[in-house]
Design a protein around this motif. Structure first.
Motif, PDB file in Angstrom:
ATOM      1  N   GLU A 226       0.853  -1.198   0.000  1.00 39.16           N
ATOM      2  CA  GLU A 226       0.000   0.000   0.000  1.00 39.16           C
ATOM      3  C   GLU A 226       0.886   1.243   0.000  1.00 39.16           C
ATOM      4  O   GLU A 226       1.960   1.255   0.603  1.00 39.16           O
ATOM      5  CB  GLU A 226      -0.876   0.009   1.257  1.00 39.16           C
ATOM      6  CG  GLU A 226      -1.878  -1.139   1.296  1.00 39.16           C
ATOM      7  CD  GLU A 226      -2.167  -1.597   2.727  1.00 39.16           C
ATOM      8  OE1 GLU A 226      -1.238  -2.117   3.391  1.00 39.16           O
ATOM      9  OE2 GLU A 226      -3.312  -1.435   3.166  1.00 39.16           O
ATOM     10  N   ASP A 266      -1.607 -11.514   0.872  1.00 40.12           N
ATOM     11  CA  ASP A 266      -2.797 -10.653   0.910  1.00 40.12           C
ATOM     12  C   ASP A 266      -3.063 -10.203  -0.529  1.00 40.12           C
ATOM     13  O   ASP A 266      -2.219  -9.547  -1.143  1.00 40.12           O
ATOM     14  CB  ASP A 266      -2.520  -9.445   1.824  1.00 40.12           C
ATOM     15  CG  ASP A 266      -3.759  -8.556   1.992  1.00 40.12           C
ATOM     16  OD1 ASP A 266      -4.657  -8.619   1.117  1.00 40.12           O
ATOM     17  OD2 ASP A 266      -3.801  -7.807   2.979  1.00 40.12           O
ATOM     18  N   THR A 272      -5.912  -0.314   3.007  1.00 40.22           N
ATOM     19  CA  THR A 272      -6.733  -0.289   4.220  1.00 40.22           C
ATOM     20  C   THR A 272      -6.285   0.871   5.116  1.00 40.22           C
ATOM     21  O   THR A 272      -5.117   1.310   5.058  1.00 40.22           O
ATOM     22  CB  THR A 272      -6.578  -1.594   5.025  1.00 40.22           C
ATOM     23  OG1 THR A 272      -5.213  -1.717   5.430  1.00 40.22           O
ATOM     24  CG2 THR A 272      -6.989  -2.805   4.215  1.00 40.22           C
TER      25      THR A 272
END
Ligand SMILES: Cc1cc2nc3c(=O)[nH]c(=O)nc-3n(C[C@H](O)[C@H](O)[C@H](O)COP(=O)(O)OP(=O)(O)OC[C@H]3O[C@@H](n4cnc5c(N)ncnc54)[C@H](O)[C@@H]3O)c2cc1C
Length: 377
Positions: A226, A266, A272
């Motif tokens: 991310e 993942d 997130t």
């Protein structure tokens, strides 16, 4: 779609389009097929660092492959601009790897011993380069030849340049089966079948099933990352900063890309709140002043990691004409040019450096021999 192509490439990320570019430019007819609009998966999430030294602790065979790729960007930048009018955003403003604790400092000292040409920074020298760093006792290694590009621009430029040389592209079609026949391969695309001489699997983090069902060990470790980007009100520094837990890449348009989390297995394509908060906590502990800068963007992608940490590039050990070019983990942007060049040389049966082809060969995944395979995506 019954026309015969020489090479079909499964996957239109930066790797697939680079291979297509190098092949079509050399006169080999290559077609890329992507299940969606190409360039939207890992390639889109990448920060674009060309981190030859941040990614390598020693000057070994893999380091040389990375270095070759970074150097290819120099001429590619001009050539791709001439062919497509796309500026790939090549920036050679250097990188600084920063160590904060004793363990990290020891690793950096070892790296300096392997790469004596890199500049050691501490005290005033380091704070001159990174004035806002809140880390007394920090040390850094300046890697002045490393830099970054804009990954989506590179991918689009490779794509358009390949088309310029006669390449083909099919989007929004998933390849769900390949079968070896006497002449080459039959490729299943929904109700249609395509006949090709050779196939290259460049399906990024989704490459795993293609290994397993062609008799090889699945080496893939899809690893989510991310990122977040900010747009500071004024330019803070020029170099890319590389810490153990995060990096900051200052882009020419004023954005600073901050990455990235590392979450093996993942496969979620969205960032997130928890992931971004973890990332920003690391950043603010070293750069508290960045807390007031305007937020620009955030996102996530799935890196095509592998169990031994190296990409898989080369021909299937028993299925002649089936190749893999995947598993580039966090170096796919850096390695796209060298991967495209190597695949072109392998397919054209040119002389290649056996130390690198030996290291990256799918031969290390041998389990049993099978000759056809299907899977649904
Ligand atoms: C947050 C983050 C930051 C990163 N930063 C950097 C960086 O700074 N520098 C660097 O070098 N690398 C970086 N990377 C890594 C880099 O993004 C990847 O290594 C690279 O994008 C992999 O490219 P690819 O073409 O193999 O995969 P992808 O870009 O994922 O493309 C694979 C394509 O295959 C298609 N596909 C899959 N299966 C099928 C099928 N059956 N049929 C048809 N199409 C199919 C997909 O739709 C996709 O478009 C980063 C990655 C992340 C997530």
């Amino acid at each position: 779609m019954s026309e015969r192509q020489n090479v079909l490439i499964i996957g239109g990320g930066i790797i697939g389009h680079s291979i297509s570019y190098y092949l079509n430019k050399s006169g080999v007819s290559a077609m890329v097929i992507d299940k969606q609009e190409s360039g939207r998966k890992a390639t889109r999430a990448a920060a674009g660092m060309l981190g030859v030294h941040s990614e390598n602790a020693q000057a070994n065979v893999f380091y040389k492959f990375c270095e070759r790729s970074r150097e290819l960007y120099q001429s590619l930048s001009q050539e791709l601009f001439r062919l497509t009018s796309i500026n790939i955003g090549l920036s050679r403003t250097g990188m600084i790897e920063v160590a904060l604790c004793e363990e990290e400092k020891n690793k950096l000292r070892d790296k300096k011993a392997f790469f004596p040409e890199l500049e050691w920074l501490e005290g005033e020298k380091l704070s001159e380069k990174i004035p806002s760093l809140n880390g007394s006792g920090a040390v850094g290694l300046h890697m002045e030849k490393d830099g970054h590009v804009e990954p989506t621009h590179v991918c689009e430029a490779f794509k358009r340049a390949a088309l310029h040389f006669g390449g083909k592209l099919i989007e929004d079609h998933s390849v769900w089966g390949i079968e070896k026949n006497e002449q080459g391969y039959s490729i299943q695309l929904g109700n249609e079948t395509l006949l090709v001489d050779r196939v290259v699997v460049a399906a990024g983090a989704e490459s795993g099933p293609w290994f397993e069902a062609t008799g090889l060990v699945d080496p893939m470790v899809p690893t989510k990352g991310e990122y977040i980007s900010i747009k500071p009100k004024k330019n803070i520094w020029d170099e890319t900063l590389f810490f153990r837990d995060f990096y900051i890449v200052p882009k020419p348009d004023g954005r600073c890309v901050i990455g990235a989390t590392t979450k093996p297995y993942d496969r979620g394509h969205f960032p997130t709140a928890g992931g971004l908060s973890e990332l920003l906590n690391h950043v603010f502990s070293v750069f508290p002043t960045l807390q007031s800068e305007p937020l620009q963007d955030c996102g996530a992608g799935i890196r095509p990691g592998t169990k031994d940490g190296f990409p898989i590039i080369g021909e299937h050990p028993t299925m002649a004409g089936l190749y893999f070019a995947t598993g580039h983990y966090r170096n796919g942007v850096l390695l796209a040019p060298a991967t495209g060049e190597l695949m072109k040389d392998l397919i054209l049966d040119k002389k290649v450096d056996s130390s690198i082809t030996g290291l990256l060969s799918p031969n290390r995944l041998v389990r049993k021999g099978e000759h056809s395979y299907e899977h649904s995506n």
